[in-house]
Structures are given as structure tokens and as C-alpha cells.
Design a protein around this motif. Sequence first.
Motif, PDB file in Angstrom:
ATOM      1  N   PRO A 214     -52.745  84.003 -35.900  1.00 37.79           N
ATOM      2  CA  PRO A 214     -52.951  84.299 -34.113  1.00 37.79           C
ATOM      3  C   PRO A 214     -51.812  83.808 -33.412  1.00 37.79           C
ATOM      4  CG  PRO A 214     -54.067  82.284 -34.849  1.00 37.79           C
ATOM      5  CD  PRO A 214     -53.390  82.543 -36.218  1.00 37.79           C
ATOM      6  N   PHE A 215     -51.694  84.507 -32.208  1.00 33.84           N
ATOM      7  CA  PHE A 215     -50.258  84.624 -31.625  1.00 33.84           C
ATOM      8  C   PHE A 215     -50.211  83.201 -30.901  1.00 33.84           C
ATOM      9  CE2 PHE A 215     -47.439  85.629 -28.120  1.00 33.84           C
ATOM     10  CZ  PHE A 215     -46.288  85.953 -29.015  1.00 33.84           C
ATOM     11  N   LEU A 216     -51.379  82.956 -30.291  1.00 33.45           N
ATOM     12  CA  LEU A 216     -51.656  81.786 -29.401  1.00 33.45           C
ATOM     13  C   LEU A 216     -52.324  80.893 -29.862  1.00 33.45           C
ATOM     14  CD1 LEU A 216     -51.426  83.688 -25.954  1.00 33.45           C
ATOM     15  CD2 LEU A 216     -49.507  82.244 -26.899  1.00 33.45           C
ATOM     16  N   PRO A 217     -52.130  80.149 -31.104  1.00 33.45           N
ATOM     17  CA  PRO A 217     -53.223  79.286 -31.754  1.00 33.45           C
ATOM     18  C   PRO A 217     -53.524  78.100 -30.579  1.00 33.45           C
ATOM     19  CG  PRO A 217     -50.884  79.067 -32.678  1.00 33.45           C
ATOM     20  CD  PRO A 217     -51.039  80.336 -31.762  1.00 33.45           C
ATOM     21  N   PHE A 218     -52.546  77.660 -29.940  1.00 31.30           N
ATOM     22  CA  PHE A 218     -52.657  76.556 -28.878  1.00 31.30           C
ATOM     23  C   PHE A 218     -53.012  77.050 -27.588  1.00 31.30           C
ATOM     24  CE2 PHE A 218     -49.794  75.163 -32.610  1.00 31.30           C
ATOM     25  CZ  PHE A 218     -50.875  74.293 -33.166  1.00 31.30           C
TER      26      PHE A 218
ATOM     27  N   ALA B 216     -40.248  73.888 -30.893  1.00 26.86           N
ATOM     28  CA  ALA B 216     -41.096  74.942 -30.227  1.00 26.86           C
ATOM     29  C   ALA B 216     -42.200  75.491 -30.916  1.00 26.86           C
ATOM     30  CB  ALA B 216     -39.981  75.961 -29.687  1.00 26.86           C
ATOM     31  N   ALA B 217     -41.846  75.936 -32.315  1.00 28.57           N
ATOM     32  CA  ALA B 217     -42.939  76.433 -33.121  1.00 28.57           C
ATOM     33  C   ALA B 217     -43.979  75.452 -33.454  1.00 28.57           C
ATOM     34  CB  ALA B 217     -42.318  76.940 -34.509  1.00 28.57           C
ATOM     35  N   ALA B 218     -43.817  74.283 -33.543  1.00 32.57           N
ATOM     36  CA  ALA B 218     -44.628  73.499 -33.902  1.00 32.57           C
ATOM     37  C   ALA B 218     -45.757  73.188 -32.483  1.00 32.57           C
ATOM     38  CB  ALA B 218     -44.202  71.990 -33.941  1.00 32.57           C
ATOM     39  N   ALA B 219     -45.162  73.155 -31.380  1.00 30.25           N
ATOM     40  CA  ALA B 219     -45.863  73.030 -30.164  1.00 30.25           C
ATOM     41  C   ALA B 219     -46.652  74.390 -29.941  1.00 30.25           C
ATOM     42  CB  ALA B 219     -44.937  72.805 -28.943  1.00 30.25           C
ATOM     43  N   ALA B 220     -46.240  75.446 -30.052  1.00 30.92           N
ATOM     44  CA  ALA B 220     -46.848  76.819 -29.577  1.00 30.92           C
ATOM     45  C   ALA B 220     -47.163  77.867 -30.698  1.00 30.92           C
ATOM     46  CB  ALA B 220     -46.045  77.637 -28.372  1.00 30.92           C
TER      47      ALA B 220
END
Length: 441
Positions: free
Chosen positions: A175-179, A31-35
Motif C-alpha cells: 500500500p502506498f500510505l501504510p501509515f 524516510a521510508a521507515a516513517a512513511a
Amino acid sequence: MTEHRLGVWQGTATVLGGVLGPGMLVLPHLAAAAAGPGSVLAWAALIIVSVPIAFTFALLGLRHPDGGGVAHFAGTAIGRWAYAVVGWWFIAAVPIGTLAGALAGGIYTADAFGWDSRTATVIAFALLAVAFVANAAGLRTSGRMQVVMVGLLLAVLTTAIVASLPAVSAERFEPFLPFGFGGVSSAVGVLIFAFVGWEAASHLSADFAGRRLLTATALTLAAITVIYLSVAVTVVGSGAASSPVPLTAMMRTSLGAAAEPVTGVAALVLTFGAINTYIAGASRLGVALAQQRLLPRRIASSPHRSLTVLAAAIAVVGAVALVRPIGLDPLLRATSACLAAVMFIGALAATRLLPAGRMRATAVAATALTALTLVLSGGYLAVPAAIAAVGFTARTIHSRRVPALITVPGAPDLPPHEARTGTAGAPTEPGPAAATQPRHL
């Protein structure tokens, strides 16, 4: 009269063990890798999604207790064909899913202790053997073992969370939302595997007395809310999200080399809890399907015989996986597709079976959310489609060979004595009144 054998704590342990499975070993990292840090939002969304789904199946179990579980609900609300297909989906998914889960736990445990892949396979089959023995000894014994296993699981997860707290830094959330929110959506898709399990406990609904199933579900929701959010925050904040074995990385921050054996124990407990719940549910579903002539009576006339057939099925799938390595990812995705289909039909049935008001609104929300899981299953929906096709083809061939059955309105394909007296859990075509009334054994 049914003998209720699961108390609140045993029931909660069984439901919690079905939800908290081997996925917790790898999902925080995926999950962390995705978001990135935004994966915390995905975990929160998962919890929100779980609430209506969990309570929908708990309410169905409370009002319509039966070993057929979701298949019984579907048959009562929609028809015999729905009972059949849901039962086949679930019982076919169990050998695949339990094998995959056991292999995942075995691999993780072997890695933690520095053992080779052959040892991992031995561990996997040993876990399966213990789960079958526990269920063969009786649901009370299995339930007590589940309480111990889940207690150990909670202790290990709590240790990992507390151990990593000193390393949590606010800087790691930037950053909180890198993707962007697309990354959060991708993480939600990965985390769907963490909430399958609510439907498994419904097969044990007849073993709960009074409102204990509802209480067990509420306690399980409270437990996973604390666990999921705590793990989501600490795995990102401590930097453990970058590790493919995040629990080990979380505990290593303060436990050092001792983290490996503790993680190995966690893998064993997580795996056993999940496979124990699914084997228990599938054994009872097998009996219910045999009673409805949707499985041969000679292979599932009792829970013990049903367990034997399940063990044989897992052995066959295991042999195929060993001879021609399939990989865990396809096995897990195929299982998720089958269970997503089961949950969707079950939630859809609840919109008819539960009374108007909050209960039905909960069912409608659950139906919409489980429909989303079907979309996210993608091409793996071919698996439940193939199972349904094989099942109906076999039924058609069998019906041509055994034509001497009485067909009565609302109860097709029942043998003469069942057509006269009825069978516990028999799916009929109820009228509006019957669809909203509890049915007891």
C-alpha cells in the motif's frame, strides 16, 4: 573592490556540496521507515519547500553581497543584535555539525571497507584536515576541488540509481500510505536535515560575480530535484529502503560485492562536499564578526586566522565527543536547530530587504516554511537559545570593560574610525529606501 573568485560551475559545486551532505547516506532509509512508499511524497514536499528558501537566500546574496551572509542580512534589516545572534548561531553550529558529518562519513566508509571504529575516527579527522587545507590554499583551489568532488558524487548516485532500476517493482509501492498522511509528515520532519545548506552559500555571496549565485542556486535546485526524486523512487521500488545503508543495497542489486567500496567512496565525497562548504562560509563569517567587534579581532582578523580558530574549536568538540560519547543523533539535531534558527531570521530579514512583488512573496513563503522547521526542532531549540545567552552575556561584560566607544544613531558600538567612514557589511538601522537598495563592497 572585491575579487570575485567563484565561477558558475565552482559556485554550483559549492552550493550543491553544502546541500547534498552525509544525510543522503541514511535519509532514504529513515524516510521510508516513517512513511513507507509514501516517503516519495515527503521528498517531493522537501523540494517544494526548498525552492522559496533557496531563492530567498540567493536573492539576498545577489543584492547584498557580504561575507557576513545571513548575519549581514539580519543586521541590515533588523538591527545589530540580529547580526550578532545569527552570526553566533552559525559559527557555533559549524564545529558541531562538521564534526558530526565527518564522523558519519567516517563510520559509513569504515563499515563499507570492513574497518573498525578507530579507523572511522581517523577517516573523519582526515576529511576535516583536507577541507581546512583546501580552504587555506584559497577559495579558488577549494572551489576546483569541490567541482571534482561533486562530479564524483553525482557519478556515484547515478550509478546507484541505474543499478537498482532493474529491481524496481510496482508491487513494492502497495500500500502506498501504510501509515497514512501522518507518516508522510513524520518523514518530512526527518528530511528537513536535507535542505539545510542554502544559508551556508550566502556567506560566499561576495565571491560571486554578477548573477552567478542565482544561476548556481537554480542549477543546484535542478540537480537535487532529479537526485532526490530518483533516489526516493528507486530506493522504495528496489526494496533497498529496508536497509540502514540504502545506497549500498541499491548498488548491490547489480554490482554485487563491488557495491561496498563504491559506497565507501560515496560516503567520503558526500561528507567532504558538505564540510568544505560550511568551513568556507564560517571562515568568512568569522572575519565579518570580528570587523563588527562581535568576535575578538585577534582570533578572526583574517580568513586564515578564522580557519585556525575553527580548527581548534572542532578539535575541542572532538575531544569531548571522544572522552564522553555523545552520539551522532544529538549532534545533528543540535546543528539543525541552530541552522533552522539562522534560516528563519534570514528569511524574516528578506521580507524587509527584498522589493515588493515576487521577491518579497518568495521571502514570505520562505519565512513561513522556516518557521515550521523551528517547530519541528522541538527541545533542541534550547541550543541556539543558550548560544545567544552566552554571546550577549559576554558582550555585556566586554562593553563594561571597554567603554570608550562612540555611539552614533544607526551604528552602535563602532570604534571611532568606523563611525566616521563606515565598514563594509556593517549592520545599520536603514530607513525604507536603504532597506531595498543593493549594497556593494
